[in-house]
Scaffold this active site. Structure first.
Site, PDB file in Angstrom:
ATOM      1  N   TRP A  21       0.741  -1.191   0.077  1.00 41.80           N
ATOM      2  CA  TRP A  21       0.015  -0.238  -0.097  1.00 41.80           C
ATOM      3  C   TRP A  21       0.882   1.044   0.094  1.00 41.80           C
ATOM      4  CZ3 TRP A  21      -4.601   1.756  -0.343  1.00 41.80           C
ATOM      5  CH2 TRP A  21      -4.991   3.204   0.024  1.00 41.80           C
ATOM      6  N   MET A  22       0.281   2.250  -0.716  1.00 38.75           N
ATOM      7  CA  MET A  22       0.918   3.544  -0.698  1.00 38.75           C
ATOM      8  C   MET A  22      -0.096   4.689  -0.741  1.00 38.75           C
ATOM      9  SD  MET A  22       3.247   5.445  -3.420  1.00 38.75           S
ATOM     10  CE  MET A  22       2.330   5.613  -5.087  1.00 38.75           C
ATOM     11  N   ASN A  23      -0.077   5.613   0.228  1.00 37.21           N
ATOM     12  CA  ASN A  23      -0.787   7.158  -0.065  1.00 37.21           C
ATOM     13  C   ASN A  23       0.017   8.107  -0.293  1.00 37.21           C
ATOM     14  OD1 ASN A  23      -1.391   6.028   2.828  1.00 37.21           O
ATOM     15  ND2 ASN A  23      -1.969   8.030   2.931  1.00 37.21           N
ATOM     16  N   ASP A  24      -0.206   9.104   0.481  1.00 42.65           N
ATOM     17  CA  ASP A  24       0.352  10.463  -0.029  1.00 42.65           C
ATOM     18  C   ASP A  24       2.012  10.528  -0.033  1.00 42.65           C
ATOM     19  OD1 ASP A  24      -1.984  10.885   1.637  1.00 42.65           O
ATOM     20  OD2 ASP A  24      -1.229  12.236   3.067  1.00 42.65           O
ATOM     21  N   GLN A  40       3.648   7.722   2.169  1.00 41.27           N
ATOM     22  CA  GLN A  40       2.992   6.817   3.107  1.00 41.27           C
ATOM     23  C   GLN A  40       2.891   5.513   2.617  1.00 41.27           C
ATOM     24  OE1 GLN A  40       0.817   8.518   6.242  1.00 41.27           O
ATOM     25  NE2 GLN A  40       2.818   8.971   5.864  1.00 41.27           N
ATOM     26  N   TRP A  48      -4.787   0.428   3.780  1.00 43.32           N
ATOM     27  CA  TRP A  48      -4.038   1.323   4.762  1.00 43.32           C
ATOM     28  C   TRP A  48      -3.733   0.488   6.020  1.00 43.32           C
ATOM     29  CZ3 TRP A  48      -4.603   3.453   9.528  1.00 43.32           C
ATOM     30  CH2 TRP A  48      -3.590   4.923   9.686  1.00 43.32           C
ATOM     31  N   ARG A 151      -2.167  17.849  11.761  1.00 42.08           N
ATOM     32  CA  ARG A 151      -1.067  16.953  11.159  1.00 42.08           C
ATOM     33  C   ARG A 151      -0.731  17.546   9.766  1.00 42.08           C
ATOM     34  NH1 ARG A 151      -6.010  13.946  10.767  1.00 42.08           N
ATOM     35  NH2 ARG A 151      -6.687  13.588   8.842  1.00 42.08           N
ATOM     36  N   GLU A 203      -6.250  18.531   4.877  1.00 42.55           N
ATOM     37  CA  GLU A 203      -4.930  17.810   5.075  1.00 42.55           C
ATOM     38  C   GLU A 203      -4.007  18.264   4.133  1.00 42.55           C
ATOM     39  OE1 GLU A 203      -6.767  13.361   6.215  1.00 42.55           O
ATOM     40  OE2 GLU A 203      -6.824  13.907   3.844  1.00 42.55           O
ATOM     41  N   TRP A 285      -9.480   8.624  -1.803  1.00 45.71           N
ATOM     42  CA  TRP A 285      -9.966   7.862  -0.463  1.00 45.71           C
ATOM     43  C   TRP A 285     -11.425   6.952  -0.627  1.00 45.71           C
ATOM     44  CZ3 TRP A 285      -6.622   5.813   2.591  1.00 45.71           C
ATOM     45  CH2 TRP A 285      -5.620   6.553   2.917  1.00 45.71           C
TER      46      TRP A 285
HETATM   47  C1  FRU Z   1      -4.079  12.308   3.712  1.00 42.89           C
HETATM   48  C2  FRU Z   1      -3.731  11.658   5.141  1.00 42.89           C
HETATM   49  C3  FRU Z   1      -2.993  12.698   5.924  1.00 42.89           C
HETATM   50  C4  FRU Z   1      -2.172  11.635   6.683  1.00 42.89           C
HETATM   51  C5  FRU Z   1      -2.117  10.445   6.077  1.00 42.89           C
HETATM   52  C6  FRU Z   1      -2.208   9.172   6.862  1.00 42.89           C
HETATM   53  O1  FRU Z   1      -4.337  11.300   2.693  1.00 42.89           O
HETATM   54  O2  FRU Z   1      -5.159  11.171   5.660  1.00 42.89           O
HETATM   55  O3  FRU Z   1      -3.834  13.553   6.549  1.00 42.89           O
HETATM   56  O4  FRU Z   1      -0.984  12.244   7.321  1.00 42.89           O
HETATM   57  O5  FRU Z   1      -3.002  10.580   4.943  1.00 42.89           O
HETATM   58  O6  FRU Z   1      -1.707   7.963   6.003  1.00 42.89           O
END
Ligand code: FRU
Length: 489
Positions: A21-24, A40, A48, A151, A203, A285
């Site tokens: 998995w990858m996000n930001d 991330q 996640w 954050r 965010e 998301w």
């Molecule tokens: C945005 C977010 C950020 C948080 C991160 C957690 O996509 O929700 O606000 O730091 O992802 O993975």
């Protein structure tokens, strides 16, 4: 067991993690000829989970090398999003030119207690250009005043006020903090409680200057989830002034960096001088954890160069693919040359599949220019009857991408659909650039004034292309260019 692998959806020139998995995007910073991209990452699952900072680097913004994980969760919590700076003057005392990461620690045990104090900001530093990292012993450097969502620190040096400025997402607004040394932070101001879109939590902000005709403007990016213009996650922005303390927007017009569904949490690279380079997470998301790829999930957008453009009273941010990507168009002589068709009359439709042979090569660029933009659509399809529409709706004055029939859509009811974004340019003529990779399209219209990014999952690549314009359209030029990475890299 992991679902069957889907190499057909693996992008060629967009970064995706080898596995899991990858996000930001996080910690984007340029140092000694290398673009660092942290992200991330949950290395043990395809959805996640406890967040780490994955790491990749590139010297040309086209080919990426994934490196070992940079930051692991620790007793203070998971490693959420944040940024990185080059501490050229050793303000923090970690060492000259130390890379310093400023990130959010998210503490799940604290979260369970429900005190609202579970997110706080911490530091880690690297003295070997990002290869190895040490967490600062004095973490956290900014504790939580009792705000549930606290954050995603984006830090940069503000020369005029001679301090580090942290732009932090604090639930429904941005809070700015200042510091001489990255370790002690004091609150400067808040922005946005009553401005901008508020359909979801704020965010991943960013604050940076751009110049237009010799005048400096400050751009504030704010991602929001949900509440995007086409549902789910998206990134809005404000243009105004920042004086070292307060951000003052020049307008209240709602603006989005990208009107498509798949460009989230994007921020800019630090330490690139006046050039501002941006990249976002190419997902949403609303369905990110369900997209049908394996053994990884999600990719980043193509890197983009940001600039400003004035339209009437408004100052907009434009996004265009970085010029480095043109190296993808320089390919060996052979049967993969680019093809240009000129002076096409479309009424009501024109099949150009014979001329522009798309066959089985999913990476390509299309560039369309017209002196008079009217209702029209580019229709890409395959033998399975799957089709993707990219068009312009004159009555609404909107560009759109319709992926309702573009392959697999059933994994989430939030996924299929027709998504639109306004045409902001006022010229009669238009130029559209489309970048395709294995599972994505990025539309840059009118010099990047309107941008739309969307992912899709075909059961086989596009093989047919047609133009539709029921009321008639003259296309001055349509250029198809296969995109290929140089061999042996
Ligand atoms: C945005 C977010 C950020 C948080 C991160 C957690 O996509 O929700 O606000 O730091 O992802 O993975």
């Amino acid at each position: 067991p992991a679902p069957p692998a889907t190499p057909q959806y693996r992008p060629a020139y967009h970064f995706s993690p080898a596995r899991m998995w990858m996000n930001d995007p996080n910690g984007m910073v340029y140092l000694n000829g290398t673009y660092h991209l942290f992200f991330q990452h949950y290395p043990e699952g395809m959805t996640w989970g406890p967040m780490h900072w994955g790491h990749a680097t590139s010297r040309d913004l086209v080919t990426w090398q994934e490196l070992p994980i940079a930051l692991y969760p620790d007793k203070l919590g998971m490693i959420f999003s944040g940024s990185a700076v080059v501490d050229a003057n050793n303000t923090a005392g970690f060492g000259k030119n130390a890379l310093v990461a400023i990130f959010t620690h998210h503490n799940p045990d604290e979260e369970k207690k429900g005190t609202g104090h579970h997110q706080y900001q911490s530091l880690a530093y690297s003295l070997d250009e990002g290869k190895t990292w040490t967490k600062y012993a004095g973490n956290p450097v900014l504790s939580n005043p009792g705000i549930q969502d606290f954050r995603d620190p984006k830090v940069s040096w503000h020369e005029a006020s001679h301090q580090w400025v942290m732009t932090l997402a604090t639930k429904d607004r941005i809070t700015f903090y200042g510091s001489p040394d990255l370790k002690s932070w004091s609150k400067l101001s808040e922005f946005g409680e009553k401005l901008g879109a508020h359909g979801g939590v704020w965010e991943c902000p960013d604050l940076f200057p751009l110049t237009l005709n010799g005048k400096t403007h400050w751009v504030l990016l704010v991602s929001i989830n949900p509440g995007g213009p086409n549902g789910g996650s998206a990134t809005q922005y404000f243009v105004g002034q920042f004086d070292g303390k307060t951000f003052t927007p020049a307008s209240t017009t709602q603006k989005w960096i990208d009107w498509g569904t798949d460009n989230y949490a994007g921020v800019t690279w630090g330490n690139t001088g006046p050039r501002k380079l941006f990249l976002g997470w190419m997902s949403n998301w609303a369905y990110a954890e369900k997209v049908p790829t394996s053994p990884w999930r999600s990719a980043m957008t193509a890197p983009r160069e940001l600039a400003l453009q004035q339209v009437g009273a408004e100052t907009y941010v434009t996004s265009l693919p970085v010029k480095e990507l043109t190296q993808l168009t320089r390919i060996d002589k052979g049967n993969r040359a680019s093809v240009t068709m000129e002076n096409l009359t479309v009424k009501p439709a024109l099949n150009i599949s014979e001329k522009l042979k798309l066959t089985a090569h999913p990476q390509f660029q299309l560039k369309l220019t017209t002196k008079q933009l009217t209702d029209m659509a580019l229709v890409l399809s395959n033998e399975k009857g799957e089709e993707l529409l990219i068009g312009y709706d004159q009555k609404q004055n909107q560009y759109y991408i319709d992926r309702s029939k573009a392959g697999q859509t059933g994994f989430s009811d939030k996924f299929p659909g027709r998504h639109a974004g306004p045409r902001l340019a006022t010229s009669p003529g238009a130029e559209l650039t489309l970048l395709f990779d294995a599972a994505s399209v990025e539309l840059f219209a009118d010099g990047g004034l309107t941008t739309m990014t969307e992912i899709f999952f075909l059961s086989q690549p596009f093989s047919k292309i047609a133009l539709r314009a029921p009321g008639g359209l003259t296309v001055d030029a349509l250029t198809y260019t296969p995109l290929a990475l140089k061999k042996g890299k």
